[in-house]
Design a protein around this motif. Structure first.
Motif, short mmCIF file in Angstrom:
data_model
loop_
_atom_site.label_atom_id
_atom_site.label_comp_id
_atom_site.label_asym_id
_atom_site.label_seq_id
_atom_site.Cartn_x
_atom_site.Cartn_y
_atom_site.Cartn_z
N GLU A 1 -12.23 23.60 95.97
CA GLU A 1 -10.83 24.32 95.81
C GLU A 1 -11.28 25.12 96.73
O GLU A 1 -9.62 25.47 97.33
N GLN A 2 -12.11 26.24 97.12
CA GLN A 2 -12.08 27.53 98.22
C GLN A 2 -11.84 26.86 99.23
O GLN A 2 -11.30 27.50 100.14
N GLN A 3 -12.58 25.97 99.15
CA GLN A 3 -12.54 25.58 101.27
C GLN A 3 -11.10 25.34 101.42
O GLN A 3 -10.35 25.51 102.30
N MET A 4 -10.63 24.39 100.27
CA MET A 4 -8.87 24.45 100.72
C MET A 4 -8.06 25.47 101.41
O MET A 4 -6.97 25.56 101.58
N LEU A 5 -8.87 26.20 100.02
CA LEU A 5 -7.28 27.88 100.17
C LEU A 5 -7.84 28.77 101.35
O LEU A 5 -7.39 28.41 101.81
N ALA A 6 -9.37 27.84 102.12
CA ALA A 6 -9.49 29.34 102.90
C ALA A 6 -8.65 28.57 104.89
O ALA A 6 -8.39 28.52 105.44
N ILE A 7 -8.81 26.61 103.98
CA ILE A 7 -8.00 26.41 104.84
C ILE A 7 -6.99 26.63 104.88
O ILE A 7 -6.29 27.11 105.99
N GLY A 8 -6.58 26.24 103.53
CA GLY A 8 -4.47 26.46 103.36
C GLY A 8 -4.20 28.38 104.34
O GLY A 8 -3.11 28.24 104.84
N MET A 9 -5.52 29.87 104.50
CA MET A 9 -5.05 30.76 104.69
C MET A 9 -4.97 30.61 106.36
O MET A 9 -4.40 31.54 107.05
N ALA A 10 -5.94 30.24 106.52
CA ALA A 10 -6.18 29.79 107.69
C ALA A 10 -4.44 29.58 108.98
O ALA A 10 -3.64 29.41 109.76
N ILE A 11 -4.07 27.44 108.00
CA ILE A 11 -2.80 27.67 108.16
C ILE A 11 -0.94 28.37 108.14
O ILE A 11 -0.78 29.11 108.99
N VAL A 12 -1.67 29.66 107.20
CA VAL A 12 -0.57 30.58 106.75
C VAL A 12 -0.39 31.25 107.67
O VAL A 12 0.09 31.68 108.14
N ALA A 13 -1.88 32.09 108.56
CA ALA A 13 -2.36 32.80 109.79
C ALA A 13 -1.57 31.98 111.40
O ALA A 13 -0.91 32.71 111.74
N ALA A 14 -0.72 30.58 111.01
CA ALA A 14 0.37 30.35 112.04
C ALA A 14 -0.59 29.59 113.41
O ALA A 14 -0.08 29.93 114.31
N PRO A 15 -1.76 28.72 113.48
CA PRO A 15 -2.47 28.69 114.43
C PRO A 15 -2.53 27.57 114.87
O PRO A 15 -1.45 26.91 114.74
N ARG A 16 -1.93 27.91 116.95
CA ARG A 16 -1.87 26.65 117.34
C ARG A 16 -2.92 25.70 117.56
O ARG A 16 -2.69 25.22 117.96
N LEU A 17 -4.29 27.20 118.04
CA LEU A 17 -5.71 25.88 117.85
C LEU A 17 -6.39 26.45 116.35
O LEU A 17 -6.59 27.91 116.64
N LEU A 18 -6.29 26.06 115.90
CA LEU A 18 -7.43 25.98 115.05
C LEU A 18 -8.59 25.80 114.71
O LEU A 18 -8.78 24.83 115.31
N LEU A 19 -9.37 26.55 114.63
CA LEU A 19 -11.32 26.28 114.49
C LEU A 19 -11.19 25.97 113.18
O LEU A 19 -11.35 26.92 112.74
#
Lengths: 290, 248
Positions: free
Chosen positions: B152-170
């Motif tokens: 769940e923490q990993q999902m949240l971490a990815i979710g947070m990265a998405i909210v930061a609106a990446p065009r290149l997601l690492l």
């Protein structure tokens, strides 16, 4: 008499909380223990005094001006000194303590000693709570303390900068990966800490005199509250302020005022032996559960 | 979109990345496959700018000397020495390894903090997407993130990265320490992020099996050096990769 002591105990508690809020905010966000805190407090006091008596500004201008200037002094302390020491706790303590000493002793050298260094109260008069008379300045301290705590809570939970503060406080690298500028937030944390310290000085100093030694006392009080409450914990600060504040006032009442300082020191020693992370040092507890 | 040319990273005299070159095109899903201490995280830190920040802080305290050579270009601009926050502004967002979240804040607040650089409305829409992607986060949105499970923490971490609106997601080792079922769930989510938001994605992983078949292109890295590269399905057939990563 018991009721009177209770009222003054509560006022004393709010004073402790006000004094500790800024110190706690800075530490909670950037992990910097600002030992120049007492110096910022005294700097505000003398600053307002100079603006009032030498420059001739009215109080309603001098007080806010010094709050802003002290906040800027906090930011400057980070930009000039602390930025090069980030992450080295001992160096941060030595550097801030050194700056604090220099500022405080400079005021002593300039001859800012004596009973004429007082600030006029922002509010004059008194009110009565049942049989107890309370001057309006002390009532104002309580109002400012409560309001400030509320505003601070809203700020850290609902504004962009406040949320960034909470992010950096919990995990610096993660916050940086989300675009939060770590050095800028740390600078703001010192500025906000300085501003809160100045606000506390402006409302608290009128009930006593401004002295160089108040700088050391304030630092000690802020430290005591933060150690007992758990460094970086806002709830801890408030609970610890009330424990210490009431204990101090009742001790002064029933045992004599020269015992007051002992209460703080004993509390620090007790907490450090029984629960070193403080009453509300939560971070550890969470880590242990996982 | 991203070109890395002849990147070399030294920690004191130890060579963490050796003459590493790669590229990622717009809309692609690429991966860097390697074992522990191969240099994956160093590469991710170099791309996100964290390495720059770490280097400055080490310099200030007179600690480890970090040397960075070579060039990183992003959308035609050289970003080798940009600090992390400026890269996030340009759309490069890193989700670090070991599910980095803010443990004292609840799920909702974690996502709000992630929207630091974005407009409120944009953050709200991104959060809806995250909750669609990971419905379990929605049911836990008032729960403190520190009490969530690893997956769940990993999902949240990815979710947070998405909210930061990446065009290149690492993504740095998103599958580390998760159950096979959770790994499959996350791999599906990565594909959905790519197809629905058009995000370009670069993954660093050591668990090649679930992710390799989906990669448009993959680089195999060992001791900081690239040893192999090719399309994901193609590498699946490579005997060396099979021996090293699938144990066959």
């Amino acid at each position: 008499m018991f009721l009177g002591t209770l009222v003054y105990g509560i006022v004393n508690s709010v004073i402790l909380a006000l004094v500790a809020l800024g110190f706690n905010l800075t530490f909670g966000i950037s992990g910097i223990a600002n030992f120049a805190y007492g110096a910022l407090y005294v700097l505000t006091g003398y600053g307002v005094w100079i603006l009032l008596n030498e420059v001739g500004l009215p109080l309603f201008l001098a007080a806010p001006a010094m709050v802003v200037l002290t906040a800027m002094a906090g930011a400057l302390l980070y930009r000039v000194v602390l930025i090069r020491l980030r992450g080295m706790a001992i160096s941060e303590v030595i550097a801030t303590f050194g700056v604090g000493l220099a500022v405080l002793e400079f005021f002593r050298y300039l001859g800012f000693i004596g009973f004429e260094y007082t600030l006029p109260p922002l509010l004059d008069g008194s009110l009565s709570i049942g049989p107890v008379f309370l001057d309006l300045q002390r009532a104002l301290i309580v109002i400012v303390g409560v309001t400030l705590t509320g505003v601070l809570w809203l700020f850290t939970h609902h504004t962009r900068l406040g949320l960034a503060f909470r992010g950096i406080a919990q995990d610096e690298h993660t916050a940086m990966c989300l675009g939060i500028h770590s050095d800028r937030v740390a600078m703001f944390s010192l500025a906000f800490g300085g501003g809160l310290c100045a606000l506390a000085a402006v409302v608290i100093l009128p009930i006593g005199t401004i002295s160089v030694d108040a700088g050391y006392d304030v630092l000690l009080e802020a430290l005591a509250v933060c150690i007992v409450g758990g460094l970086g914990s806002a709830v801890g600060v408030i609970v610890a302020s009330f424990i210490l504040g009431l204990a101090q006032t009742y001790t002064a009442m029933y045992m004599g005022s020269h015992w007051m300082m002992i209460v703080t020191l004993v509390a620090i020693l007790l907490i450090l032996t029984i629960r070193p992370s403080g009453l509300f040092g939560k971070q550890k507890e969470l880590e242990e559960r996982i | 979109m991203l070109q890395v040319s002849h990147l070399m990273v030294f920690f004191e005299n130890a060579l963490a990345l050796n003459d590493f070159s790669m590229e990622v095109g717009r809309g692609e899903l690429r991966g860097v496959i390697g074992s522990n201490s191969a240099g994956k995280t160093t590469l991710m830190h170099a791309l996100s700018g964290l390495l720059i920040d770490i280097r400055i802080k080490e310099q200030r305290r007179g600690g480890e000397r970090i040397t960075l050579m070579g060039k990183i270009h992003y959308e035609g601009e050289e970003i080798t020495h940009l600090p992390p926050h400026e890269r996030v502004q340009r759309g490069i967002v890193l989700c670090r390894e070991r599910h980095p979240i803010f443990p004292e804040s609840d799920v909702l607040e974690n996502l709000k903090i992630a929207g630091y650089l974005r407009a409120r409305e944009e953050t709200r829409r991104s959060m809806e997407f995250v909750f669609d992607l990971f419905p379990v986060l929605k049911s836990f949105r008032r729960k403190r993130a520190g009490f969530l499970s690893g997956g769940e923490q990993q999902m949240l971490a990815i979710g947070m990265a998405i909210v930061a609106a990446p065009r290149l997601l690492l993504l740095d080792e998103p599958l580390l320490g998760l159950s096979p079922a959770m790994q499959r769930h996350l791999v599906d989510a990565v594909q959905q992020i790519r197809s629905e938001r058009g995000t370009t994605i670069l993954i660093a992983e050591q668990f090649a099996r679930p992710i390799l078949p989906l990669l448009d292109y993959a680089y195999v890295i060992e001791n900081g050096m690239m040893t192999l590269s090719g399309a994901g399905p193609e590498l699946m057939e490579n005997p060396e990769v099979r021996a090293a990563y699938f144990g066959v």
